[in-house]
Design an enzyme around this catalytic site. Sequence first.
Site, PDB file in Angstrom:
ATOM      1  N   LYS A 111     -14.636 -13.762 -64.076  1.00 27.91           N
ATOM      2  CA  LYS A 111     -13.819 -12.988 -63.684  1.00 27.91           C
ATOM      3  C   LYS A 111     -15.103 -11.974 -64.805  1.00 27.91           C
ATOM      4  CE  LYS A 111     -10.370 -10.479 -62.629  1.00 27.91           C
ATOM      5  NZ  LYS A 111      -9.438  -9.959 -61.590  1.00 27.91           N
ATOM      6  N   LYS A 194     -10.083 -22.000 -55.663  1.00 26.28           N
ATOM      7  CA  LYS A 194      -8.244 -22.791 -55.817  1.00 26.28           C
ATOM      8  C   LYS A 194      -7.199 -21.711 -54.667  1.00 26.28           C
ATOM      9  CE  LYS A 194      -5.880 -20.318 -59.011  1.00 26.28           C
ATOM     10  NZ  LYS A 194      -4.745 -20.079 -60.646  1.00 26.28           N
ATOM     11  N   LYS A 197      -2.568 -16.532 -55.483  1.00 29.62           N
ATOM     12  CA  LYS A 197      -1.797 -15.773 -55.298  1.00 29.62           C
ATOM     13  C   LYS A 197      -2.670 -14.289 -55.207  1.00 29.62           C
ATOM     14  CE  LYS A 197       1.565 -16.180 -58.957  1.00 29.62           C
ATOM     15  NZ  LYS A 197       0.479 -15.849 -60.275  1.00 29.62           N
TER      16      LYS A 197
END
Length: 327
Positions: A111, A194, A197
């Site tokens: 990140k 991946k 959500k």
Amino acid sequence: MKKIFSGIKPSGDLTLGNYIGAITNFIKLQHEYECYFCVVDLHAITVPQIKLELKKRIKDIAAFYIACGIDPNKSTIFIQSEVHAHTELSWILECNTYIGELNRMTQYKDKANKVGTDGLSSGFYTYPVLMASDILLYDSDLVPVGEDQKQHVELTRDIATRFNNKHGDTFTIPEHLIPKVGARIMDLQEPTKKMSKSENDKGCILLLDEANIIRKKIMSAKTDSEMKIKYDVLNKPGISNLLSIFSIITKKSINSLENEFKNCNYGEFKKALANELINIIHPIQQKYENIRTSRELDEILDEGAKKANYLANKKVRKVKKRLGLLR
Ligand code: ATP
Ligand code: LTN
């Protein structure tokens, strides 16, 4: 009875990745273990959230736990922020965790590389310690998670072992439990990434998707030009991902699926997979609609918070005593 703890963040609508990588495992384990399944809302706020969406999703996830098959009479289902001990223990453990350890967390490194650290909250940086607190408060023996959380459970073990060595036996040392197949369901459009959500698009199947949307997403999943249904993650990531999904939801082995579809083209294979998925997801959606609006859901969450608070407060008192923080 051995104990299990796991959690899902209300950072988006639940995906097929969450279902396969985490929830299906929760359901299997609830018969053999004392289970705690948490909606880890404090983890969701490590990145910005929209208030009303967050509020709705917290209960959505709790309702999905039950709709997917977690029995509230067997397992404790609760919301993390309703148990204050999580944040209290987290602070104490942060003071027993090294910055070097947090710097090595790959989720943080990825990140930070992507968006830089100036706009990243310090909560995002320290969140693996909050996760350690979630797990250690309940003396969890096993933590069922997808592959991406393995490193965080290992950090939890390190923190707990260090604390025990320094202050005396306080925490159970947990182990991660990662499924052999399905621990990393990939995005249907970018099968090297991946399914997630918080970055959901047409490569991501949501448990709330209607049948026609599921069909559309599966039929347009990226594959390759070889036209051979074979499991080969390196050279055929798209088809391998679809085979993993098929295998988990039908409980057929990858080998037997390769055999079953050896004379079929990708379109036929995808059509069969879409039908299987709809057969699994549709009844979950029906149960979800019933439970989501019921009074029973609040009662289950109240009961869950009561039980979790009792255990967690007991553990925090023990920890504070060890450190000289209790009068
Ligand atoms: P976010 O996109 O906000 O990071 P997420 O979809 O990765 O969220 P989490 O709440 O972080 O979901 O994870 C809940 C559980 O689901 C974890 O055990 C995680 O390992 C598992 N999980 C999430 N995505 C996948 C996936 N694509 N494949 C397998 N397991 C997954
Ligand atoms: N960090 C996890 C969610 C999570 C969790 C936990 C999982 C928070 N606390 C405790 C297992 C046990 C994630 O981002 N997927």
